[in-house]
Scaffold this motif. Sequence first.
Motif, PDB file in Angstrom:
ATOM      1  N   VAL A 239       5.563  46.341  26.044  1.00  0.00           N
ATOM      2  CA  VAL A 239       5.600  46.854  24.674  1.00  0.00           C
ATOM      3  C   VAL A 239       6.666  46.099  23.874  1.00  0.00           C
TER       4      VAL A 239
ATOM      5  N   ASN B 208       5.936  45.232  20.434  1.00  0.00           N
ATOM      6  CA  ASN B 208       5.788  45.667  19.047  1.00  0.00           C
ATOM      7  C   ASN B 208       4.776  46.812  18.978  1.00  0.00           C
ATOM      8  N   VAL B 209       4.483  47.253  17.761  1.00  0.00           N
ATOM      9  CA  VAL B 209       3.588  48.410  17.599  1.00  0.00           C
ATOM     10  C   VAL B 209       2.195  48.090  18.151  1.00  0.00           C
ATOM     11  N   ASP B 210       1.712  46.858  17.866  1.00  0.00           N
ATOM     12  CA  ASP B 210       0.367  46.476  18.326  1.00  0.00           C
ATOM     13  C   ASP B 210       0.260  46.559  19.850  1.00  0.00           C
ATOM     14  N   ALA B 211       1.300  46.005  20.534  1.00  0.00           N
ATOM     15  CA  ALA B 211       1.290  46.019  22.003  1.00  0.00           C
ATOM     16  C   ALA B 211       1.368  47.454  22.510  1.00  0.00           C
TER      17      ALA B 211
ATOM     18  N   LEU C 281       0.147  50.128  20.962  1.00  0.00           N
ATOM     19  CA  LEU C 281      -1.191  50.711  20.784  1.00  0.00           C
ATOM     20  C   LEU C 281      -2.133  50.246  21.884  1.00  0.00           C
ATOM     21  N   LEU C 282      -2.015  48.953  22.235  1.00  0.00           N
ATOM     22  CA  LEU C 282      -2.857  48.381  23.291  1.00  0.00           C
ATOM     23  C   LEU C 282      -2.595  49.085  24.614  1.00  0.00           C
TER      24      LEU C 282
ATOM     25  N   SER D  39      -3.949  52.801  24.424  1.00  0.00           N
ATOM     26  CA  SER D  39      -5.411  52.925  24.514  1.00  0.00           C
ATOM     27  C   SER D  39      -5.924  52.460  25.877  1.00  0.00           C
ATOM     28  N   SER D  40      -5.322  51.365  26.415  1.00  0.00           N
ATOM     29  CA  SER D  40      -5.807  50.902  27.726  1.00  0.00           C
ATOM     30  C   SER D  40      -5.486  51.904  28.821  1.00  0.00           C
TER      31      SER D  40
ATOM     32  N   ASN E 253     -13.440  50.445  19.577  1.00  0.00           N
ATOM     33  CA  ASN E 253     -13.703  49.190  20.284  1.00  0.00           C
ATOM     34  C   ASN E 253     -15.041  48.588  19.847  1.00  0.00           C
TER      35      ASN E 253
ATOM     36  N   GLY F 134     -14.969  47.128  16.266  1.00  0.00           N
ATOM     37  CA  GLY F 134     -14.326  45.810  16.232  1.00  0.00           C
ATOM     38  C   GLY F 134     -15.224  44.733  16.798  1.00  0.00           C
TER      39      GLY F 134
ATOM     40  N   THR G 255      -4.816  37.669  25.193  1.00  0.00           N
ATOM     41  CA  THR G 255      -3.739  38.095  26.084  1.00  0.00           C
ATOM     42  C   THR G 255      -3.003  36.918  26.723  1.00  0.00           C
TER      43      THR G 255
END
Lengths: 205, 258
Positions: free
Chosen positions: A131, A133-136, A138-139, A142-143, A173, A176, B196
């Motif tokens: 983690v 940043n915010v994006d990571a 969220l990833l 959700s994962s 998902n 997108g 990734t």
Amino acid sequence: MLRTATLAVTFLAGIIVILAFFFDVGFLATAEARVQDWGVIVAAFALAMASINLVQVNIRRISSSDDATEKICAVVLLAALVVMSIIGLTQGPTSDTYNVLFDGIMAPGQSTVWALGVFYISSAAYRAFRVKNVDAGLLLFSSAFVMLGAVPIGEVIWSGIPAVSQWIVDVPNMAGMRGMLIGAGIGAFSGGLRLLLGIDRTEVG
Amino acid sequence: MIQGRQFTLLLFLVMSVIMLYAGNYVRKGKKTIKIRRLSAVEAIPEAIGRATEAGRPVHFSPGLAAITGLDAPQTFAGISLLRYIAKLTARYDVRLIVTIRQPAVLPLAQETIRQSYLEEGKFDALSQVDVMFLSDQQFAYAAAASGVIMREKAAASFLFGAFWAENLMLAEVGTQVDAYQISGTASIGQVPFFVTTTDYCLIGEELYAAAASLTADEVFLGAILGQDICKGIMVALLVVGVIVTAVGSDLFVRLLSL
């Protein structure tokens, strides 16, 4: 002259296939089948060129490499190429010997390489889920839900996890993915049109 | 006309006219196109510069797809980027290694590289280029290409084209040798793996737009404008379709199946 001829052949072959897709006309279907046949013939020539390239590259490796292992690998590859070619030409690609060699060496080898993917996924996931940043974040969040939703322990932790997991896969998902798919489809169409009309001349150098 | 393909033909014609008109419109100077800068494309010279400084080779893969079929446009987009990359490797005297899976792509890549080196006036430096056909089997190619990246310790690895399950393997091996990696694919299922594992990634249509972003050719830029207009039409069709279907009408479904 050669360039113009190449562009003309590209246009003609492309337009025949496109028209045959839309119109049920006898001569178009015949012409399309001919174009497909020519494609197979060109592919066969390309395979011969590729085989020559493979032999050249590996002979160079044998003669110039300082690494003994690399030399051995190149010799094994060339020997396999010769043996499989001889068996294929003399007994056919459906013969027992050919199938034993293919199913006994090639197929398990490919399966092994594919199976190695799990280790690559683990190392890639480790980096992706840090983690930073915010994006990571969220990833990761959700994962975690998607992974827990795919295994029985997820439901034991909280009965709602499989439903949340499915929702993540089916809604955000999918939205997108479809957005990307539409964009990629239009991009491919545009690229194809440019090639067909000779605007993009990548294939003629 | 084949039943069920009338609407597809209509869309095909409309999109073709829009793209050609947009290309012409921009070419005549009626509109100045400024396209978004793609960080992945801008990073290419940096990656090759790094290879120059390190004295290590650059690896390029045009993906695993053939030059026919649904994924062929990705291969051509990859080859367009190979032309740009080959010019840079020629300019900076960096060794270029291209690994090939599809036999038919081999002559295409060889000719593209030859042309790029000729344009840079570095025909003699072509001896530094290795265009290798490895195998037409997916995982045999992946294993061999990974071996090449690992043994040659590539300083930069470019993966542009259609990839499948092997993409993670190629990118992870690149990471292991500390290669600067730039990827691009329109194989939607593989995008997450590239995002990734590589430093920069061209996602979906960006792969097709990348070649246009490298050129000042108005027709290419016009095609990007055309693509955007077509995307707008698709979004409008989606919205109308959702509304019409939500009110209980099957008009839109029947229209699409015409």
